[in-house]
Design an enzyme around this catalytic site. Structure first.
Site, PDB file in Angstrom:
ATOM      1  N   ASN A 182     -24.891 -26.995  92.390  1.00  0.00           N
ATOM      2  CA  ASN A 182     -25.550 -25.999  93.238  1.00  0.00           C
ATOM      3  C   ASN A 182     -25.756 -26.462  94.672  1.00  0.00           C
ATOM      4  O   ASN A 182     -25.681 -25.663  95.612  1.00  0.00           O
ATOM      5  CB  ASN A 182     -26.894 -25.596  92.623  1.00  0.00           C
ATOM      6  CG  ASN A 182     -26.724 -24.794  91.346  1.00  0.00           C
ATOM      7  OD1 ASN A 182     -25.748 -24.082  91.176  1.00  0.00           O
ATOM      8  ND2 ASN A 182     -27.671 -24.936  90.426  1.00  0.00           N
ATOM      9  N   ASN A 207     -30.766 -26.110  95.698  1.00  0.00           N
ATOM     10  CA  ASN A 207     -29.938 -24.901  95.727  1.00  0.00           C
ATOM     11  C   ASN A 207     -29.727 -24.335  97.119  1.00  0.00           C
ATOM     12  O   ASN A 207     -28.840 -23.501  97.319  1.00  0.00           O
ATOM     13  CB  ASN A 207     -30.555 -23.815  94.830  1.00  0.00           C
ATOM     14  CG  ASN A 207     -30.402 -24.143  93.357  1.00  0.00           C
ATOM     15  OD1 ASN A 207     -30.092 -25.276  92.987  1.00  0.00           O
ATOM     16  ND2 ASN A 207     -30.614 -23.160  92.511  1.00  0.00           N
ATOM     17  N   HIS A 245     -31.043 -36.136  89.630  1.00  0.00           N
ATOM     18  CA  HIS A 245     -30.495 -35.072  90.461  1.00  0.00           C
ATOM     19  C   HIS A 245     -30.568 -35.416  91.946  1.00  0.00           C
ATOM     20  O   HIS A 245     -29.794 -34.887  92.743  1.00  0.00           O
ATOM     21  CB  HIS A 245     -31.266 -33.771  90.197  1.00  0.00           C
ATOM     22  CG  HIS A 245     -30.459 -32.531  90.431  1.00  0.00           C
ATOM     23  ND1 HIS A 245     -29.072 -32.498  90.375  1.00  0.00           N
ATOM     24  CD2 HIS A 245     -30.842 -31.252  90.724  1.00  0.00           C
ATOM     25  CE1 HIS A 245     -28.648 -31.270  90.619  1.00  0.00           C
ATOM     26  NE2 HIS A 245     -29.701 -30.496  90.840  1.00  0.00           N
TER      27      HIS A 245
END
Length: 279
Positions: A175, A129, A79
């Site tokens: 996100n 986020n 990620h």
């Protein structure tokens, strides 16, 4: 009686399923709303006089920014591969030892130069986020326009070994990109999408993206880093040669800020993904 009971069971099951999906939708909507609220709260910190002076200095000449999206403290995970690519870019430029914390932007920055163009490298220190808070604050502080911000992030829908440039548009469920679009109030930012592939077997998406690359995947990643840095440098040089041309407008339904900024410019449809396909 058996048919009546069976019909009653099916009816109850359908109602339960409908109720479950309604709660799921409500949860996702509340989660997105909460993220937006957090973005707004974190963005509410005003400039100090020192920041205003610094912004004026940095506004001298066009400045560009490359952002590696990811989670702080989780470098090396799928990620946060955007941060890994950014680190490789810093190393290629010979400035890897110049990272410095910037409390105002909630991130780490390097100020560098590529072919006489000032470039800001940004590594957010906020969760994925709300990465957009760091990006928006850095853009404001260093005088960078949204169309000159290049986001680097992971892409589930591309296998490891594939990279592609996307010229603006929706966040496609990412996100970190969604936070940037929300905080910058436009979706014109180009993105370098680094394929990480989807999980196999029973591995959940969350566990997959938050996990580290395997030994075999790391061998592929090493090649991807080289290709990604080459593409970033190419994009920065290409943008430099086109800096006097009007920026692309936000796609239909894009943010109002982008429309206002481009209302005097000729409308140009965003380009389709230009794949830098690497097998």
């Amino acid at each position: 009686m058996s048919r009546i009971k069976r019909g009653s069971v099916i009816s109850k099951f359908c109602r339960y399923l409908l109720n479950f999906f309604q709660k799921l939708i409500n949860f996702l909507m509340m989660r997105r709303l909460l993220t937006r609220v957090i973005n707004r709260v974190l963005l509410s910190e005003p400039f100090s006089p020192a920041m205003i002076i610094e912004a004026e200095i940095h506004n001298q000449g066009r400045r560009k920014m490359v952002v590696g999206l990811g989670n702080p403290g989780m470098e090396g995970t799928r990620h946060s591969v955007g941060m890994t690519v950014l680190g490789a870019l810093a190393a290629r430029l010979g400035v890897a030892d110049r990272w410095r914390g910037d409390k105002y932007v909630s991130g780490e920055v390097i100020l560098s130069e590529i072919q006489q163009t000032n470039v800001v490298l940004l590594r957010p220190r906020l969760l994925m986020n709300v990465n957009g808070v760091s990006v928006a604050k850095a853009a404001s502080k260093y005088g960078v326009k949204a169309e000159d911000i290049l986001l680097v992030h992971d892409e589930l829908d591309k296998p490891l070994g594939k990279i592609a440039i996307k010229h603006g548009g929706s966040a496609r469920g990412h996100n970190g990109v969604r936070s940037c679009v929300d905080c910058l109030q436009t979706d014109v930012m180009p993105r370098l999408r680094i394929g990480i592939g989807r999980p196999t077997g029973k591995t959940s998406v969350d566990r997959h993206v938050l996990g580290r690359f395997t030994t075999e995947e790391q061998k592929v990643l090493d090649s991807v880093l080289v290709q990604s840095v080459d593409l970033l440098l190419s994009q920065l040089s290409q943008q430099d040669s086109q800096q006097d041309s009007p920026p692309p407008s936000s796609p239909a339904g894009g943010r109002q800020a982008a429309q206002k900024r481009n209302e005097r410019a000729r409308s140009v449809s965003p380009a389709e993904d230009s794949a830098a396909a690497q097998s």
